[in-house]
Scaffold this motif. Structure first.
Motif, PDB file in Angstrom:
ATOM      1  N   ALA A  77       0.836  -1.200   0.000  1.00  0.00           N
ATOM      2  CA  ALA A  77       0.000   0.000   0.000  1.00  0.00           C
ATOM      3  C   ALA A  77       0.873   1.252   0.000  1.00  0.00           C
ATOM      4  O   ALA A  77       0.506   2.279  -0.586  1.00  0.00           O
ATOM      5  CB  ALA A  77      -0.921  -0.010   1.211  1.00  0.00           C
ATOM      6  N   GLY A  78       2.030   1.163   0.649  1.00  0.00           N
ATOM      7  CA  GLY A  78       2.932   2.313   0.697  1.00  0.00           C
ATOM      8  C   GLY A  78       3.376   2.739  -0.694  1.00  0.00           C
ATOM      9  O   GLY A  78       3.646   3.923  -0.925  1.00  0.00           O
ATOM     10  N   PHE A  79       3.430   1.776  -1.605  1.00  0.00           N
ATOM     11  CA  PHE A  79       3.825   2.121  -2.974  1.00  0.00           C
ATOM     12  C   PHE A  79       2.849   3.125  -3.576  1.00  0.00           C
ATOM     13  O   PHE A  79       3.230   3.949  -4.394  1.00  0.00           O
ATOM     14  CB  PHE A  79       3.887   0.853  -3.838  1.00  0.00           C
ATOM     15  CG  PHE A  79       4.442   1.098  -5.204  1.00  0.00           C
ATOM     16  CD1 PHE A  79       5.809   1.138  -5.422  1.00  0.00           C
ATOM     17  CD2 PHE A  79       3.606   1.318  -6.286  1.00  0.00           C
ATOM     18  CE1 PHE A  79       6.322   1.390  -6.678  1.00  0.00           C
ATOM     19  CE2 PHE A  79       4.107   1.559  -7.549  1.00  0.00           C
ATOM     20  CZ  PHE A  79       5.475   1.597  -7.742  1.00  0.00           C
ATOM     21  N   ARG A  80       1.596   3.037  -3.116  1.00  0.00           N
ATOM     22  CA  ARG A  80       0.597   3.974  -3.627  1.00  0.00           C
ATOM     23  C   ARG A  80       0.983   5.404  -3.241  1.00  0.00           C
ATOM     24  O   ARG A  80       0.764   6.335  -4.006  1.00  0.00           O
ATOM     25  CB  ARG A  80      -0.777   3.617  -3.047  1.00  0.00           C
ATOM     26  CG  ARG A  80      -1.912   4.269  -3.775  1.00  0.00           C
ATOM     27  CD  ARG A  80      -3.233   3.766  -3.232  1.00  0.00           C
ATOM     28  NE  ARG A  80      -4.333   4.589  -3.696  1.00  0.00           N
ATOM     29  CZ  ARG A  80      -5.521   4.586  -3.129  1.00  0.00           C
ATOM     30  NH1 ARG A  80      -5.771   3.803  -2.109  1.00  0.00           N
ATOM     31  NH2 ARG A  80      -6.479   5.355  -3.601  1.00  0.00           N
ATOM     32  N   TYR A  81       1.521   5.542  -2.026  1.00  0.00           N
ATOM     33  CA  TYR A  81       1.974   6.875  -1.633  1.00  0.00           C
ATOM     34  C   TYR A  81       3.070   7.362  -2.575  1.00  0.00           C
ATOM     35  O   TYR A  81       3.092   8.530  -2.976  1.00  0.00           O
ATOM     36  CB  TYR A  81       2.472   6.906  -0.183  1.00  0.00           C
ATOM     37  CG  TYR A  81       3.180   8.199   0.091  1.00  0.00           C
ATOM     38  CD1 TYR A  81       2.452   9.376   0.196  1.00  0.00           C
ATOM     39  CD2 TYR A  81       4.564   8.272   0.121  1.00  0.00           C
ATOM     40  CE1 TYR A  81       3.084  10.597   0.351  1.00  0.00           C
ATOM     41  CE2 TYR A  81       5.211   9.486   0.275  1.00  0.00           C
ATOM     42  CZ  TYR A  81       4.458  10.637   0.386  1.00  0.00           C
ATOM     43  OH  TYR A  81       5.093  11.851   0.508  1.00  0.00           O
ATOM     44  N   LEU A  82       3.992   6.464  -2.926  1.00  0.00           N
ATOM     45  CA  LEU A  82       5.084   6.860  -3.818  1.00  0.00           C
ATOM     46  C   LEU A  82       4.538   7.377  -5.148  1.00  0.00           C
ATOM     47  O   LEU A  82       5.060   8.333  -5.718  1.00  0.00           O
ATOM     48  CB  LEU A  82       6.035   5.686  -4.063  1.00  0.00           C
ATOM     49  CG  LEU A  82       6.835   5.214  -2.849  1.00  0.00           C
ATOM     50  CD1 LEU A  82       7.632   3.970  -3.201  1.00  0.00           C
ATOM     51  CD2 LEU A  82       7.766   6.317  -2.352  1.00  0.00           C
TER      52      LEU A  82
END
Lengths: 519, 254
Positions: A360-365
């Protein structure tokens, strides 16, 4: 009511991967594999049951071995992704605890894995030369063994379920799983060797103890029935039935416990007392430029060291296994070969899915205005900070043990070259085959793809080893290291750069794999 | 007044479904702009195309003077986006996440320290600075998500349902914060189902349904001087229960 739950479980399992023809094919294939695999395994146990002595030892060993995935499953993959009915969803309905347990158990028994287990355990029923009574007794054992495995597994899952809903509980379970994997692996390494020594161990005191453990008692009960020792058969069956009763009671208790609110998952969670106004980048990396790559490296290292349970597993399991395999299997090939083998096994997991520890953190990226290729560089280089010191320590220890300390620099170069290649291929794997490890479930089918990447890397590493050997014969080990280590680093850099360009061009392709809910 | 956000003929199809069907928007700089619409109207898809997260099939979008496509990275550097359920690196603490965001935006360390310290205080997250985001409540996640979006001082702030899951005290703080951001020249664009919030905060509003603009203009104009909720239901079409439907709901005998 139990039949309603069984029907619900079958519907969930059938639609788990969607309604597409491919999903239905997958579902049907899993049943076929469970059935065919079970028949093959059952043939094996039938042969074991017919052959005394060594056959008895193998029967005992296989019954224990097959129970391990059932016991370890809830720890390694605490998921309901196999189509199990989530007990939480049943709470709102007027069902007694026993109705829930009965329905859930019956539903869990109608699965390819349970079918495989039943067919495996039923093999002795058709063993050559058995009396009719022994066949009936063996069938009873297979039935109890299967229900016991399923009930124990589901019971463990139910007990863990509440704590696994909390982050802390999942962390503890993941760490427990890592330790369990290492213990089992160490045990397997310990007992490996010739079949004769295995036979000796399983017919000796170890086998005596194992034969009274619930899964081993199943095998021993079949043997007792074959030999007409009915009191022993009864005693072993009693052990299995007691285990089954305990599993069901614990299951019922865990369901009732939730209703009472006696859950202990509301822990304080991780707390890190820091006063540093810039706490992300560890002090040891303070000298690095304050850019995206450093930020990504620091984030990845935070995850590796006691933040993400999957990352911690990566940190623990592959290097330890690498040390065991390299020491035991490659010991006679020299320290450079051992270092290369250790490096290959140590690098393979931590570098092949670098965005997977927080999908999910990749979405922030993708929301940020950052350079994705620089983030990739930061993430793929992060494992070097623990891999290279580990490699150095391993090389020194092995060189000292072998009395060849002079080989240590060469061995380090060989290992470092393998790590470089692993990082290069890992960057490509991270972009082309990413999968989110931070959430549970819905990763069926990933295993073969991941294995394919690993095998590809091992093949490339093997080719590299061949080149190393050939070149060393022509120009000597020292010059070979001087040529091949920089070559590996350059090739890795080219591969990482290419992966970075691909990621920069289309981050949504990776996002779709890591966080499909974002679409 | 120059436009902070412009969209011309935005279209997006997902397979056979047209999620956004030719949306035109002009959002003035320094305004508080609401995007309203029923579930599945195309609000989030529109926001994702405006923020460089989703490439439109047709049309163009401009944010802060930057053409979002083909420059999504440049556009992202001038805007901040807080999704409905902010996704962050949840194994980091709030200060670590803010530093990560600052470094990804290539901000100088001194600015990261000064701004993140202040943001943590204003967003009432100072006492939770040592906890992982994974252990935060949804309201706390929304607040740190807003902090991350504001850290680089964007010109345009885009929020999807910003007040959901916030308690009244924190909702008031966020409202004040957004008003301050607007008074400093920033533009706030937010999508919401809660019409009284839209009516209270926004200068202008657009109502979207089935991927098309049904109405756009000053809130007082769209609401017809009355209640925006009523105007919204009238625009998108309400649903009333028929006489006799669900009559069994009150038919128990004991």
């Amino acid at each position: 009511m139990a039949l309603v739950l069984v029907r619900l479980r079958l519907s969930i399992a059938a639609r788990l991967r969607g309604n597409s023809p491919g999903a239905q094919l997958y579902y049907a294939t899993s049943w076929v594999l469970g059935g065919v695999g079970g028949l093959v395994a059952g043939t094996g146990t039938a042969v074991f049951a017919s052959a005394k002595d060594l056959g008895d030892a193998l029967l005992l060993g296989t019954f224990i071995t097959l129970s391990l995935p059932w016991i370890m499953g809830p720890l390694l993959e605490p998921t309901l992704a196999d189509g199990t009915v989530d007990p939480r969803r049943l709470e709102q309905f007027p069902l007694t605890t026993w109705q829930q347990v009965g329905g859930l158990l019956l539903g869990a028994l109608i699965a390819p894995t349970a079918t495989f287990t039943m067919l495996f355990a039923s093999g002795p029923v058709v063993a050559v030369g058995e009396s009719p009574e022994a066949r009936v007794a063996a069938f009873a054992v297979s039935l109890v063994y299967t229900v016991m495995c399923v009930a124990t597994s589901r019971s463990a899952q139910a007990v863990l379920a509440e704590s696994l809903r909390s982050r802390r509980g999942r962390d503890i379970a993941a760490l427990g799983a890592a330790v369990l994997v290492l213990v089992i692996y160490a045990l397997a390494m310990h007992v490996r060797g010739t079949i004769e020594s295995l036979s000796e161990q399983l017919t000796g005191p170890v086998g005596q103890i194992a034969g009274w453990l619930p899964p081993g008692a199943g095998a021993r009960a079949i043997i007792a029935a074959r030999d007409g020792d009915w009191s022993d058969y009864g005693a072993r069956m009693a052990v299995m039935l007691a285990m089954l009763a305990v599993a069901i009671l614990v299951w019922a208790w865990s369901l009732a416990r939730r209703v009472r609110g006696d859950i202990s998952s509301q822990g304080a969670g991780y707390r890190r007392s820091v006063s540093d106004p810039l706490p992300l980048v560890p002090k040891a990396l303070g000298w690095l430029p304050a850019n995206e790559a450093t930020a990504a490296s620091a984030q990845q290292l935070r995850y590796f060291f006691f933040r993400s349970p999957k990352a911690i597993q990566t940190l623990l399991i592959p290097p330890v296994m690498g040390m065991m395999v390299a020491h035991s299997t490659f010991g006679n090939l020299g320290v450079p070969a051992q270092a290369a083998a250790f490096a290959a096994l140590a690098v393979v997991v931590g570098s092949f899915n670098v965005f997977g520890y927080d999908g999910a953190g990749f979405r922030y990226l993708t929301l940020s205005a950052t350079s994705m290729s620089r983030v990739l560089w930061g993430k793929v280089l992060a494992p070097l900070l623990y891999l290279l010191p580990l490699l150095a320590a391993y090389v020194v220890v092995e060189a000292l043990l072998a009395g060849e300390l002079g080989q240590a620099p060469l061995a380090f170069c060989a290992g470092a070259a393998v790590i470089a290649v692993g990082i290069g291929i890992g960057a490509q794997s991270s972009i082309l085959n990413p999968n989110d490890q931070s959430t549970i479930g819905h990763r069926q089918g990933m295993f073969l793809k991941v294995l394919g990447w690993f095998m590809g890397f091992f093949f490339v590493a093997s080719v590299g080893a061949g080149i190393w050997v050939a070149l060393a014969q022509a120009v000597g080990q020292g010059l070979t290291a001087v040529i091949l280590l920089p070559t590996a680093i350059v090739l890795a850099a080219i591969s990482v750069a290419a992966a970075g360009r691909r990621l920069e061009r289309d981050p949504s392709a990776v996002l779709a794999r890591l966080a499909p809910q974002a679409f | 007044m120059a436009d902070a956000v412009q969209a011309k003929g935005l279209v997006k199809d997902f397979g056979d479904v047209r999620a956004v069907d030719g949306i035109d928007l002009r959002i003035p700089r320094g305004s508080f702009y609401g995007i309203a619409g029923p579930n599945g109207a195309g609000k989030s898809t529109t926001l994702r195309m405006l923020t460089g997260l989703l490439r439109p099939d047709a049309g163009s979008a401009e944010v802060g003077g930057v053409q979002v496509w083909p420059n999504p990275r440049l556009a992202k550097s001038v805007l901040g986006f807080v999704p409905d359920n902010p996704v962050l690196f949840d194994r980091l603490t709030a200060p670590e996440m803010l530093q990560y965001a600052g470094m990804l935006h290539r901000m100088p360390p001194e600015a990261i320290v000064a701004r993140s310290t202040e943001l943590l205080r204003v967003l009432d997250l100072e006492d939770s600075r040592n906890r992982l985001i994974a252990d935060f409540s949804l309201g706390m996640v929304k607040r740190i998500g807003l902090g991350v979006a504001l850290l680089h001082n964007p010109r345009v702030l885009v929020l999807d349902e910003p007040f959901g899951a916030l308690d009244p005290v924190n909702a008031q703080v966020i409202e004040d914060l957004l008003q301050r951001f607007r008074s400093g020249g920033g533009t706030v664009v937010f999508a919401s189902h809660v019409m009284d919030v839209v009516q209270r905060l926004c200068d202008r509003v657009v109502v979207i349904a089935s991927g098309r603009v049904l109405a756009e203009g000053p809130v007082s104009e769209v609401s017809g001087g009355g209640n925006l909720q009523d105007a919204f239901v009238q625009l998108v079409g309400g649903r009333d229960l028929e006489e006799g439907e669900l009559a069994w709901l009150s038919s128990w005998s004991d």
